[in-house]
Design a protein around this motif. Structure first.
Motif, short mmCIF file in Angstrom:
data_model
loop_
_atom_site.label_atom_id
_atom_site.label_comp_id
_atom_site.label_asym_id
_atom_site.label_seq_id
_atom_site.Cartn_x
_atom_site.Cartn_y
_atom_site.Cartn_z
N ASN A 41 2.26 -43.75 -21.70
CA ASN A 41 1.49 -44.14 -22.88
C ASN A 41 0.02 -44.23 -22.51
O ASN A 41 -0.39 -45.15 -21.81
CB ASN A 41 2.01 -45.47 -23.42
CG ASN A 41 1.42 -45.82 -24.76
OD1 ASN A 41 0.23 -45.61 -24.99
ND2 ASN A 41 2.23 -46.35 -25.65
N ALA A 65 16.57 -46.50 -20.86
CA ALA A 65 16.45 -46.83 -22.29
C ALA A 65 15.96 -48.27 -22.41
O ALA A 65 16.21 -49.10 -21.54
CB ALA A 65 17.78 -46.67 -23.00
N ASP A 81 5.67 -44.01 -30.01
CA ASP A 81 6.83 -43.25 -29.56
C ASP A 81 6.77 -42.94 -28.06
O ASP A 81 7.42 -42.02 -27.58
CB ASP A 81 7.03 -41.96 -30.36
CG ASP A 81 8.49 -41.51 -30.39
OD1 ASP A 81 9.37 -42.40 -30.49
OD2 ASP A 81 8.75 -40.31 -30.32
N LYS A 82 5.96 -43.72 -27.32
CA LYS A 82 5.86 -43.56 -25.87
C LYS A 82 5.87 -44.94 -25.23
O LYS A 82 4.82 -45.48 -24.86
CB LYS A 82 4.58 -42.83 -25.49
CG LYS A 82 4.51 -41.40 -25.91
CD LYS A 82 3.21 -40.79 -25.46
CE LYS A 82 3.04 -39.38 -25.99
NZ LYS A 82 1.72 -38.85 -25.65
N HIS A 83 7.03 -45.53 -25.08
CA HIS A 83 7.11 -46.86 -24.46
C HIS A 83 6.58 -46.78 -23.04
O HIS A 83 6.86 -45.81 -22.32
CB HIS A 83 8.55 -47.37 -24.47
CG HIS A 83 8.64 -48.81 -24.13
ND1 HIS A 83 8.57 -49.26 -22.82
CD2 HIS A 83 8.76 -49.92 -24.90
CE1 HIS A 83 8.65 -50.58 -22.81
NE2 HIS A 83 8.77 -50.99 -24.07
N PRO A 88 13.33 -43.78 -23.81
CA PRO A 88 13.54 -43.89 -25.25
C PRO A 88 13.85 -45.33 -25.65
O PRO A 88 14.37 -46.11 -24.85
CB PRO A 88 14.77 -43.00 -25.50
CG PRO A 88 14.89 -42.13 -24.29
CD PRO A 88 14.29 -42.90 -23.16
N TRP A 104 8.65 -41.50 -35.13
CA TRP A 104 9.16 -41.95 -33.84
C TRP A 104 10.42 -41.15 -33.49
O TRP A 104 11.54 -41.69 -33.49
CB TRP A 104 9.48 -43.45 -33.88
CG TRP A 104 8.30 -44.30 -34.22
CD1 TRP A 104 7.24 -44.61 -33.41
CD2 TRP A 104 8.06 -44.99 -35.45
NE1 TRP A 104 6.35 -45.41 -34.06
CE2 TRP A 104 6.83 -45.67 -35.32
CE3 TRP A 104 8.76 -45.08 -36.64
CZ2 TRP A 104 6.30 -46.44 -36.35
CZ3 TRP A 104 8.24 -45.84 -37.67
CH2 TRP A 104 7.01 -46.51 -37.52
N PRO A 105 10.29 -39.86 -33.18
CA PRO A 105 11.46 -39.01 -32.99
C PRO A 105 12.34 -39.39 -31.79
O PRO A 105 13.53 -39.06 -31.78
CB PRO A 105 10.88 -37.61 -32.81
CG PRO A 105 9.46 -37.82 -32.44
CD PRO A 105 9.03 -39.12 -33.06
N THR A 106 11.82 -40.08 -30.78
CA THR A 106 12.66 -40.46 -29.64
C THR A 106 13.25 -41.86 -29.78
O THR A 106 13.94 -42.34 -28.89
CB THR A 106 11.87 -40.40 -28.31
OG1 THR A 106 10.88 -41.42 -28.29
CG2 THR A 106 11.23 -39.03 -28.11
N THR A 107 12.99 -42.50 -30.91
CA THR A 107 13.47 -43.86 -31.15
C THR A 107 14.72 -43.82 -32.02
O THR A 107 14.80 -43.06 -32.98
CB THR A 107 12.36 -44.69 -31.83
OG1 THR A 107 11.22 -44.73 -30.98
CG2 THR A 107 12.83 -46.11 -32.10
N THR A 108 15.68 -44.67 -31.66
CA THR A 108 16.93 -44.78 -32.41
C THR A 108 16.98 -46.16 -33.06
O THR A 108 16.60 -47.15 -32.44
CB THR A 108 18.13 -44.63 -31.46
OG1 THR A 108 17.99 -43.40 -30.74
CG2 THR A 108 19.44 -44.63 -32.21
N ILE A 123 22.39 -43.40 -23.85
CA ILE A 123 21.14 -42.67 -23.62
C ILE A 123 20.75 -42.74 -22.15
O ILE A 123 20.32 -41.75 -21.56
CB ILE A 123 20.01 -43.26 -24.51
CG1 ILE A 123 20.30 -42.98 -25.99
CG2 ILE A 123 18.65 -42.70 -24.10
CD1 ILE A 123 19.43 -43.76 -26.95
#
Length: 195
Positions: A41, A65, A81-83, A88, A104-108, A123
């Protein structure tokens, strides 16, 4: 399979933020040294002392994760979206934010702590799962899902605020002896949960 651990930076009197969710002096240790610990990040920089760098790397290098609560996710704006742990994120919430899949495409987004940890383990594979919210950590401790409790203890007293720990559902929770790393502006403690 990796371990499930919780890590928070905490004031000496047990708080992870003030009553208005501000961190105040808690994160000073992330800027208290000469060693840069890289992370994905670009808005976050870790410049810590050598001991703090070792502790930070132990928390992030095998992280597959991160599980966070919706409140922290919103405060951090999803970390873009970049912890900073480079993993993820699985967010515990009953309702995902509008446009979440695009923003946030990598976040669930998952309903329930147990389901979130199960998803995070899937994950992470053989890597660790980090719990990054105090309420999520407490619920996971109550469910018996945490292998290690990690605290970066900072020399400040808040007097009030958001606690790291609340009353355990089953009473006392016994931990093993700590692994201790003395850093600048933080004492890093890792307590395995006794089974």
């Amino acid at each position: 399979m990796g371990k499930v651990f919780t890590h928070m930076t905490m004031s000496l009197d047990g708080f992870v933020a003030d009553p208005h969710d501000r961190i105040g002096e808690l994160f000073e240790w992330y800027e208290a040294g000469e060693v840069t610990v890289p992370n994905p990040n670009e808005t976050v920089e870790f410049r810590v002392d050598a001991a703090g760098a070792r502790a930070l790397r132990e928390l992030t290098e095998n992280c597959g994760a991160v599980v966070a609560g919706r409140r922290l996710f919103d405060i951090a704006d999803g970390w873009g979206d970049k912890h900073p742990a480079g993993a993820p994120v699985v967010v515990v919430t009953h309702r995902a934010p509008e446009g979440a899949a695009e923003r946030w495409p990598t976040t669930t987004f998952v309903s329930g702590v147990e389901a979130a940890i199960t998803r995070a383990r899937g994950i992470a594979g053989d890597q660790d799962v980090s719990l990054a919210s105090s309420t999520i950590a407490q619920q996971a401790l109550d469910l018996g899902l945490v292998d290690e409790v990690c605290v970066s203890l900072v020399p400040v007293l808040f007097g009030e605020g958001v606690p790291y720990f609340t009353k355990p559902a089953a009473g006392h929770l016994l931990l093993d002896d700590p692994i201790v790393v003395q850093g600048r502006r933080a004492l890093h403690l890792r307590y395995p949960v006794r089974r």
